[in-house]
Design an enzyme around this catalytic site. Structure first.
Site, PDB file in Angstrom:
ATOM      1  CG  HIS A  85      -0.600   0.277   2.502  1.00 60.43           C
ATOM      2  ND1 HIS A  85      -0.234  -0.693   3.396  1.00 60.43           N
ATOM      3  CD2 HIS A  85      -0.463   1.450   3.152  1.00 60.43           C
ATOM      4  CE1 HIS A  85       0.095  -0.130   4.548  1.00 60.43           C
ATOM      5  NE2 HIS A  85      -0.026   1.166   4.427  1.00 60.43           N
ATOM      6  CG  ASP A 221       0.434  -4.077   2.832  1.00 62.25           C
ATOM      7  OD1 ASP A 221       0.963  -3.597   1.815  1.00 62.25           O
ATOM      8  OD2 ASP A 221      -0.362  -3.434   3.558  1.00 62.25           O
ATOM      9  CB  SER A 651       2.702   1.649   6.502  1.00 61.53           C
ATOM     10  OG  SER A 651       1.510   1.183   7.056  1.00 61.53           O
TER      11      SER A 651
HETATM   12  N1  ARG Z   1      -4.863   0.315   7.838  1.00 58.99           N
HETATM   13  C1  ARG Z   1      -3.560   0.425   7.264  1.00 58.99           C
HETATM   14  C2  ARG Z   1      -3.058   1.870   7.350  1.00 58.99           C
HETATM   15  O1  ARG Z   1      -3.612   2.713   7.924  1.00 58.99           O
HETATM   16  C3  ARG Z   1      -3.494  -0.142   5.895  1.00 58.99           C
HETATM   17  C4  ARG Z   1      -4.231   0.616   4.843  1.00 58.99           C
HETATM   18  C5  ARG Z   1      -4.110   0.047   3.475  1.00 58.99           C
HETATM   19  N2  ARG Z   1      -5.001  -1.067   3.245  1.00 58.99           N
HETATM   20  C6  ARG Z   1      -6.336  -0.925   2.919  1.00 58.99           C
HETATM   21  N3  ARG Z   1      -7.044  -2.005   2.764  1.00 58.99           N
HETATM   22  N4  ARG Z   1      -6.898   0.239   2.726  1.00 58.99           N
HETATM   23  O2  ARG Z   1      -2.557   2.553   6.572  1.00 58.99           O
HETATM   24  N1  ASP Z   2      -1.372   1.294   8.053  1.00 60.10           N
HETATM   25  C1  ASP Z   2      -0.657   2.378   8.680  1.00 60.10           C
HETATM   26  C2  ASP Z   2       0.299   3.067   7.694  1.00 60.10           C
HETATM   27  O1  ASP Z   2       0.038   3.107   6.521  1.00 60.10           O
HETATM   28  C3  ASP Z   2       0.039   1.927   9.910  1.00 60.10           C
HETATM   29  C4  ASP Z   2      -0.828   2.088  11.115  1.00 60.10           C
HETATM   30  O2  ASP Z   2      -1.621   3.052  11.166  1.00 60.10           O
HETATM   31  O3  ASP Z   2      -0.686   1.288  12.031  1.00 60.10           O
HETATM   32  O4  ASP Z   2       1.252   3.712   8.081  1.00 60.10           O
END
Ligand code: ARG
Ligand code: ASP
Length: 718
Positions: A85, A221, A651
C-alpha cells in the site's frame, strides 16, 4: 500482608509493563533512556548498534519513503522493502490494460527491467542534534505567541546557515514535546527510486477493506524498490547512468521467525500521535468529532458502494477513493471502541488529579501551573463548535468533487486578475490536473454524493456556518436536495472535462465570463467564503491558544511526574519502538494467537471475490506444500502481532529481532488498539507485521525472482 505484597507486585508490574511497551523513542537517546530496559526485555545488541554517527548502524538502513511511509535497505545493492500500500501509487502509475501490475503484480528479473518513479524519494537520517538552546535564544515568557514564533523562525534561519553540512545533504528542524524541544536532522535524499517488485493485489492487499485494521490477518502487504545513486554513490536525479546505491548498512533477514515473548523493535517514521492531551480533548474525540466524521463517511461510503456494486467501470474508478475513505472511517470506530473499553477518559482524569496534587504540594509548580488544567478544559469547550464546523467542512466539501473542480476553475479567475501570463500558466496546470481527476470521476456518483452530503452540511450545522447562497438556492428548490442537485448538475459545466475544455478553448475574456457565471463556481465561492469568514478566524485563534496551553501542560507534566521517562509525540521523524511478540484478548472469552499461517489464507479464499480471491499459483503452491525454506513444519507463516507502539507512517517499517535482524514488515494495527494514537494501552494495542518468511516465499516461490533472493543476506541462530 502476603496478599498485599502480591497486589503491590502486580500493580507495579502492570505499571512497569504499560510503560515498557509504550513509546516512540528518539534513536540518539536510546543509550541514555532505553538501553537497559530494552536489554531487560530481551534485546541482545547495544544502543550503539542502532544509532551511531561514526560508523554504519541500523539507522543507516532505514528511510522515509516518499514522506508518507517507511522502507528499509535489505541488500548491498540498495534493494528497498516497503508495503504494497506504500508502493501502490508507483505500481498504479506503471499499470495499463496491457500491463496490469495492480492485478498481476510486477517483477524485475534484472536491473534493466526496473521502473523509474519521478516523484518518489528515500531519505536517510545522517545525524540528529539537540538544538533547543539555540532555538530558544532570546525567547522570554513575555512574548506573544506571534512574537515568539517569529523569534523562533529567525533563530532557525540563522542556525540553518551556520550548521556544517555537505552540498548533497539537507537540514530539517522540528519541534518536539509540543514545542518544548527542537532537534535538527541532517538528511540525504535519494530521488532515483525504481520499482523492483510487487505481488498481485490479491496477495498484497488480500482481504482489502473487510480485513483492514483486523486480526487475524493474511495479507502479503509488501513491494520492493531500489535506490540508485550517481557514480560517487551520492544522491542524484534520475539518470540512465546511475548505479545501484551501496548502503552503509543493509538489514539481514532472519530465517528463524518469532515466538511468543520474543523481543521486537520497529524502526521507522511514525506520523502523528497525541498522547498527552487533557481528558476533555479525549472526551471530545469519543463523543463529538469521531462520531461526526464517521457519520459523514458512512453516508459517502454507502453512496459509492451502491454504484461500485452495480458497475464494473465505477468499481475500478472509485476503488482507491473508497479504500482511503474507509481506512480512517474504520479506524475511528476502533478508536472509540478502544478508548471506551479501556476507560481512557476516567484514567486520564485520575492522572490529572495526581498532577493537581503534586502541583499543589510544590510552591514553584503551583506558581507556574495553578490554573492550567482549568484553562485547558475551558479552551477545549470554547473550540468545540468551531472544531465541529472544521470537521464538517473538511469531511464534506472535498468528497463532493464538484467543489474541488470549482476551486480549480475559480483559481483561473484569480490568475486572470493578475495578468495574462499567469492565467495561461494556471490554465495549463488546471487542465493537466483535471484530466487526471476526471479519469476517476463519474457524474452520477458525484451528484448523489452532493445530494446526501450537502444534506448533512445544512442539517447538522449551526446556521451561521452554512453558506447563505446555498441556503437560498435550496429554498428555491423547495428544500429538496434531489431537486437542487439535479438543477446544479444539469446547469454546471464543471462536471464534465469536455465541457471544461470547450469553455477554456474560447478567448480569455469569454472563458472568464463563463467561469464567473457557472452555478457550481458561484456556490462554491460562497461556501468557502462562509467558512473562512465565520469559522477559520476564531478557530485559528483558539487553536493558537490551545497550542500554547498544551505546550505548557507538556512541560508541566514533565516537571510534575519526575519519575517518568517521557517520549515525544510522533511527528514524522525517525523513532524506535520496542515490545514483545504477544497474543491478546479482544473481548471476554476470545483469545487471538500471535501468528497466522497460509492455512488461514486458504480458509478466507473466495474464488472470483473482489477482496478474497487468490492467484492460481498460490493455491497450487499451498496444495503441494511447496514452501521451501520459508515454511516451518509443513506450514507457511504469514503475519504476526506484537506490542510495539506504532502509528500511520510506520507502514513499511522493519520489525527487528533481539539481534537487529529483520523478522517482519509492519503494516497495520489491530482494530481494538487503534486508539494507541491517543492512549496506548498494552492490554489491547498490537501492531501487525507480515512475517518476513511470507515475503520471501512470495519472492522465491511465487515470483521466482531468484535474482532478488541472491542479493539478500539470510541469517539463522538455529
Ligand atoms: N490500515 C492500514 C493503514 O492505515 C493499511 C491501509 C491500506 N489497506 C487498505 N485495505 N486500505 O494505513
Ligand atoms: N497502516 C498504517 C500506515 O500506513 C500503519 C498504522 O496506522 O498502524 O502507516
Amino acid at each position: 500482608m502476603k496478599k498485599y505484597c502480591l497486589l503491590l507486585l502486580i500493580s507495579i508490574s502492570i505499571f512497569y509493563k504499560g510503560f515498557a511497551e509504550e513509546g516512540m523513542w528518539l534513536p540518539q537517546l536510546l543509550q541514555s533512556l532505553n538501553e537497559k530496559e530494552m536489554k531487560r526485555m530481551g534485546m541482545k545488541i547495544n544502543a550503539a548498534d542502532i544509532y551511531n554517527i561514526s560508523k554504519g548502524s541500523l539507522k543507516d538502513a532505514i528511510v522515509s519513503f516518499g514522506g508518507f511511509c517507511t522502507a528499509e535497505v535489505i541488500s548491498d545493492k540498495g534493494l528497498l522493502l516497503s508495503n504494497h500500500h506504500c508502493g501502490f501509487d508507483a505500481i498504479q502509475n506503471h499499470s495499463s490494460i496491457q500491463n496490469n501490475y495492480i492485478r498481476d503484480g510486477f517483477w524485475a528479473y534484472n536491473h534493466e527491467q526496473e521502473l523509474k518513479n519521478p516523484s518518489l524519494f528515500a531519505t536517510f537520517i545522517i545525524r540528529i542534534d539537540d538544538i533547543t538552546a539555540a532555538i530558544f535564544n532570546g525567547i522570554t515568557n513575555i512574548l506573544t505567541e506571534k512574537e515568539r514564533q517569529s523569534a523562533i523562525d529567525k533563530n532557525i534561519a540563522a542556525l540553518k546557515t551556520s550548521v556544517k553540512k555537505e552540498s548533497y545533504q539537507d537540514l530539517l528542524i522540528r519541534p518536539f514535546f509540543d514545542g518544548n524541544k527542537y532537534f535538527l536532522f541532517v538528511t540525504e535524499t535519494y530521488r532515483d527510486i525504481r520499482l523492483v517488485g510487487a505481488p498481485p493485489s490479491s496477495i498484497g492487499n488480500f482481504g482489502k477493506d473487510t480485513d483492514n485494521w483486523m486480526w487475524p490477518r493474511h495479507t502479503g502487504d509488501f513491494s520492493m524498490f531500489r535506490i540508485y545513486a550517481d557514480k560517487n554513490n551520492k544522491p542524484a536525479a534520475y539518470s540512465a547512468d546511475n548505479v545501484p546505491y551501496k548502503p552503509k548498512r543493509a538489514l539481514h533477514i532472519s530465517l528463524d521467525g518469532v515466538k511468543e515473548g520474543d523481543f521486537t523493535m520497529v524502526f521507522g517514521f511514525p506520523g502523528r500521535t497525541n498522547e498527552y492531551l487533557h481528558s476533555s480533548a479525549i472526551e471530545q474525540t469519543v463523543n463529538v468529532s469521531d462520531p461526526a466524521k464517521i457519520a459523514i463517511r458512512t453516508k459517502a461510503l454507502q453512496v459509492i458502494d451502491g454504484f461500485m456494486r452495480k458497475d464494473e467501470v465505477i468499481k475500478i474508478q472509485y476503488a482507491a477513493k473508497y479504500a482511503s475513505i474507509s481506512n480512517a472511517w474504520k479506524k475511528w470506530q476502533g478508536e472509540i471502541l478502544g478508548l471506551t473499553k479501556t476507560n481512557a477518559v476516567a484514567k486520564r482524569k485520575e492522572q490529572e488529579d495526581s498532577f493537581e496534587k503534586i502541583v499543589l504540594s510544590k510552591p514553584e509548580l503551583n506558581m507556574a501551573y495553578m490554573d492550567l488544567l482549568k484553562n485547558l478544559k475551558q479552551a477545549y469547550t470554547d473550540i468545540e463548535p468551531y472544531a465541529y464546523a472544521r470537521d464538517y467542512y473538511n469531511e464534506i466539501i472535498p468528497k463532493v468533487e464538484l467543489w474541488g473542480i470549482s476551486a480549480d476553475m475559480n483559481s483561473l479567475l484569480t490568475a486572470y486578475s493578475k495578468d495574462e501570463e499567469t492565467y495561461i500558466k494556471r490554465k495549463a496546470e488546471v487542465l493537466n490536473k483535471l484530466e487526471d481527476s476526471f479519469k476517476e470521476y463519474n457524474v452520477a456518483v458525484d451528484q448523489k454524493l452532493f445530494e446526501s452530503l450537502m444534506d448533512l452540511y445544512c442539517k447538522d450545522q449551526q446556521a451561521d456556518y452554512i453558506s447563505p447562497a446555498f441556503k437560498a438556492i435550496l429554498i428555491e428548490k423547495g428544500n429538496s436536495f434531489t431537486a437542487l442537485s439535479e438543477s446544479v448538475y444539469s446547469q454546471t459545466a464543471f462536471n464534465s472535462f469536455d465541457k471544461i475544455k470547450k469553455m477554456l478553448n474560447g478567448s480569455m475574456a469569454e472563458a472568464v465570463a463563463a467561469i464567473k457565471a457557472d452555478v457550481a463556481g458561484q456556490l462554491y465561492t460562497d461556501i468557502f467564503k462562509t467558512y473562512v469568514t465565520n469559522v477559520s478566524p476564531t478557530l485559528n485563534s483558539l487553536q493558537i491558544d490551545i497550542n500554547r496551553l498544551q505546550r505548557t501542560y507538556m512541560q508541566a507534566q514533565m516537571d510534575a511526574f519526575t519519575q517518568k521517562t517521557f517520549y515525544p509525540d510522533a511527528n514524522s521523524t525517525l523513532r524506535v519502538t520496542y515490545g514483545n511478540v504477544k497474543n491478546y484478548q479482544p473481548r471476554d472469552g476470545v483469545k487471538y494467537e500471535f501468528q497466522s499461517y497460509m492455512d488461514g489464507v486458504m480458509e478466507k479464499y473466495l474464488p472470483g471475490d473482489y477482496e478474497f480471491d487468490l492467484p492460481k499459483k498460490m493455491i497450487d503452491l499451498y496444495n503441494k506444500k511447496d514452501f521451501g525454506r520459508w515454511g516451518v513444519n509443513g506450514r507457511q507463516p504469514v503475519c504476526f502481532i506484537a506490542a510495539n507502539h506504532t502509528t500511520g507512517g510506520n507502514s513499511g517499517s522493519p520489525a527487528l529481532d533481539a539481534y537487529g535482524n529483520l523478522v517482519g514488515l509492519n503494516f497495520d494495527r489491530v482494530w481494538e488498539g487503534t486508539m494507541s494514537d491517543i492512549n496506548y494501552d498494552a492490554s489491547i494495542c498490537r501492531n501487525i507485521m507480515v512475517d518476513i518468511r511470507y515475503v520471501m516465499f512470495i519472492v522465491d516461490k511465487f515470483a521466482e525472482a531468484k535474482n532478488l533472493i541472491a542479493e539478500i543476506k539470510f541469517v539463522s541462530k538455529k
